[in-house]
Scaffold this active site. Sequence first.
Site, PDB file in Angstrom:
ATOM      1  N   THR A 108       0.854  -1.182   0.000  1.00 28.64           N
ATOM      2  CA  THR A 108       0.000   0.000   0.000  1.00 28.64           C
ATOM      3  C   THR A 108       0.889   1.231   0.000  1.00 28.64           C
ATOM      4  OG1 THR A 108      -1.772   1.225   1.080  1.00 28.64           O
ATOM      5  CG2 THR A 108      -0.326  -0.033   2.532  1.00 28.64           C
ATOM      6  N   GLU A 109       0.523   2.214  -0.812  1.00 28.71           N
ATOM      7  CA  GLU A 109       1.463   3.301  -1.109  1.00 28.71           C
ATOM      8  C   GLU A 109       1.695   4.225   0.087  1.00 28.71           C
ATOM      9  OE1 GLU A 109      -1.352   2.638  -2.686  1.00 28.71           O
ATOM     10  OE2 GLU A 109      -2.437   4.446  -3.315  1.00 28.71           O
TER      11      GLU A 109
END
Lengths: 222, 222, 230, 230
Positions: free
Chosen positions: A51-52
Amino acid sequence: MSDGNFQDPRIRMVARAAREIAPGMVVNLGIGLPTKVIDHLSGDFPVCLHTENGMAGIGPTLPYEKADRNLIDAGGAYVSPIPGSSYFDSTVSFALVRSGRLDLTMLGAFEVAENGDLANWKIPGKFSPGAGGAIELAQKARRVVVLTTHTDRKGNPKLLRHCTLPLTAKGHVARIFTDLAVVDVTPRGFQLVELAGGITAREVQEATGATLLLPTGNIPTF
Amino acid sequence: MSDGNFQDPRIRMVARAAREIAPGMVVNLGIGLPTKVIDHLSGDFPVCLHTENGMAGIGPTLPYEKADRNLIDAGGAYVSPIPGSSYFDSTVSFALVRSGRLDLTMLGAFEVAENGDLANWKIPGKFSPGAGGAIELAQKARRVVVLTTHTDRKGNPKLLRHCTLPLTAKGHVARIFTDLAVVDVTPRGFQLVELAGGITAREVQEATGATLLLPTGNIPTF
Amino acid sequence: MSLPDKTIAMEEAIAAIPDGATVMVGGFGVPGTPFTLIRELVRQGKRNLTLIKNDANEAGMGIDHLIMAGQVRKLIVTHLGLNGNAIAAMNEGRIEVEFCAQGILAERIRAGGAGLQAILTDIGLDTELAAGKQVVEMDGKRLLVEPAIRADVALIHADCADPSGNLTYLATARNFNPPMAMAAARVLVEAERLVPLGDISPDAVETPGVFVDHVCPLIQISEEYGVVRR
Amino acid sequence: MSLPDKTIAMEEAIAAIPDGATVMVGGFGVPGTPFTLIRELVRQGKRNLTLIKNDANEAGMGIDHLIMAGQVRKLIVTHLGLNGNAIAAMNEGRIEVEFCAQGILAERIRAGGAGLQAILTDIGLDTELAAGKQVVEMDGKRLLVEPAIRADVALIHADCADPSGNLTYLATARNFNPPMAMAAARVLVEAERLVPLGDISPDAVETPGVFVDHVCPLIQISEEYGVVRR
């Protein structure tokens, strides 16, 4: 899936998209529909979800009562770690994306063009909240697939000859999963690959704003 | 220092340079003579010493028997941590240097010019081992001072009108500590600031390859 | 050799910020947002601020208080979709908004903190984010020049700090905090825990104290830091 | 959701490196140098290598073995003053040497690992290190274009690894290892300790396993890793 015909079409498309994830991949699931793919992966499936906002190795989503206030995914869901998870800052998170360590990203779409162009972040005059990390995901993941309903709420096609909205990235979409079909982007345009159970190629073509190339022989269903 | 006249001139110049470090500074001491400045700082002096191989908050140098094989300074000396030390990688180490968090660096020199140019890394045809971190230290520390003998082994001046060797950095040296004097780089050229005990301004001028500006009044000694 | 004590009262730390300042604010969603420093900025009524932040928080939280109080002139963000107030303020022209791709914003801030002048990247080429940007050709490829960003002040949320400013973060509360903690002329940290010098192992330090100017220990963790029930 | 086991025999990991490869090698002096991986590269006799490393170690240590065995075509380094063999090889034209300012070498490697194409910097302007480099004007200032560097292989020394490739380092053995561990097509790690998955706290990970391809636990720590008595 033999009982595909009887499932909710959206659940069916998400389940089909989940099968796109091969063991050992590093995968980023975009905000919205793609995030639901996680529900179709078994608990011990060998995949590293990224997840960024700064985590590799996402584990199951947690209910509010069990949530860690410091641990969310980019969509704001409370997630959990698994053995081997790592946290890092935003520069490292996108270093991973841009340098080719992300095998696959699944993104939502407003429009996808037959040349692989993607528009999913802005509708001028109506919706312009910024692209977040979508531009880098769409431009740099090794494989970019889209998960979207085949048409918008008014029934207009989202798979088009050319995008009309501002682009997220040019020419990077490889495959599209919809409630009606699986469609590949090829040098010659959209290629129908699979049909949702109970849907005909003709129905998919009618809901598509570009010419669909049909496979020779039987079309598999999902 | 009242007993300055009786000390070894090199020790005296190093001791004088050490007084250049103000409480609270972040300081990088270059390899060679500048490293010896550490011996003239009291154990509890409030200073954060940085070494470019990845540490802030250097403590005393350790003998081999007590050394940690993973903990050296950029010159290869075995050092120790103090409360509050931090280790970091080479990108962070030079981020600190380039972004202006280094208050002071003390460097050695082959040549210094009256406009502040510094040459300390290469003698073409004789010595070209690479500059390591010297270029960034000399270009980006907030204050760059040089610690060097006033003349080379053959008696040739090292303080010159123009550098003849390849430059490390252009125009950044602010002050020079030698065995003979303390000399400032000013817009009008070299300015004599202090004399080593027993040395006359005339002797310093004779050992200098550029005109020395003299202060009005008494010249302090060290 | 000993290191300085950088602890300070929050009121004093924020008082030094002038009107018109450019302020970096850590956080991605709730985690890592310096809610208490923001509240003090609201209380002291600093005006005409340019904020640099990943997002605009949500309505009624974090920098939304600054936007709603009319203290913000400009926002540099990657998205503000979760804050209807911010979208309205943008659409009505009450704040200027500059959008940046998320990882490029992080890199521009990092470049500022690393004393680089700019990065060259192909991110955003062929999109409207490239509009007006300087283009450089390298090895026959067109690349965008993305200039480094520095700020007057960075507001940082850390889990743990020592008095010299060494910091550690928890989980996804790290996000933009470490690069921002290197990229401002004054770096202000709110820390959930203040521990004695030497209690953070030198290997465990995530932001070295050298980059930090002021440490404000949090006396209490307000509900803004908690789990959001949507 | 579970993570892969990347442990592998060192012989096999090194065997996959072709002659002519570009190889990044961690370390600054002794700390962080992957001596055992280097020894295996010597043993397997890979030739025509381009090495990217801060320094050339000392005579009789580390990459000096590769240089003396004639396996190195080119060195990209910041200095090699402690290795008389390397200086002689350079002066006699047996190896090509490219010098880079130390922090700029670190940044070019990091840019490669971060998927950026280049950085713009004023470091080295007005020195001979600027010779032949592309210059760009930004806001009226001349800046050097320093292109990102990537390698075919990176050889990394870590203190601790888990099977998925999460790494931690000790003290100044960190140096160039973290940026190099992000900047190669294949990242090979030698680790002094291999711990079970989950034993490294997710907050303590210094290089995330996502960047790492192979982990080789060290069976013994040779004397090359020890304290050097000069």
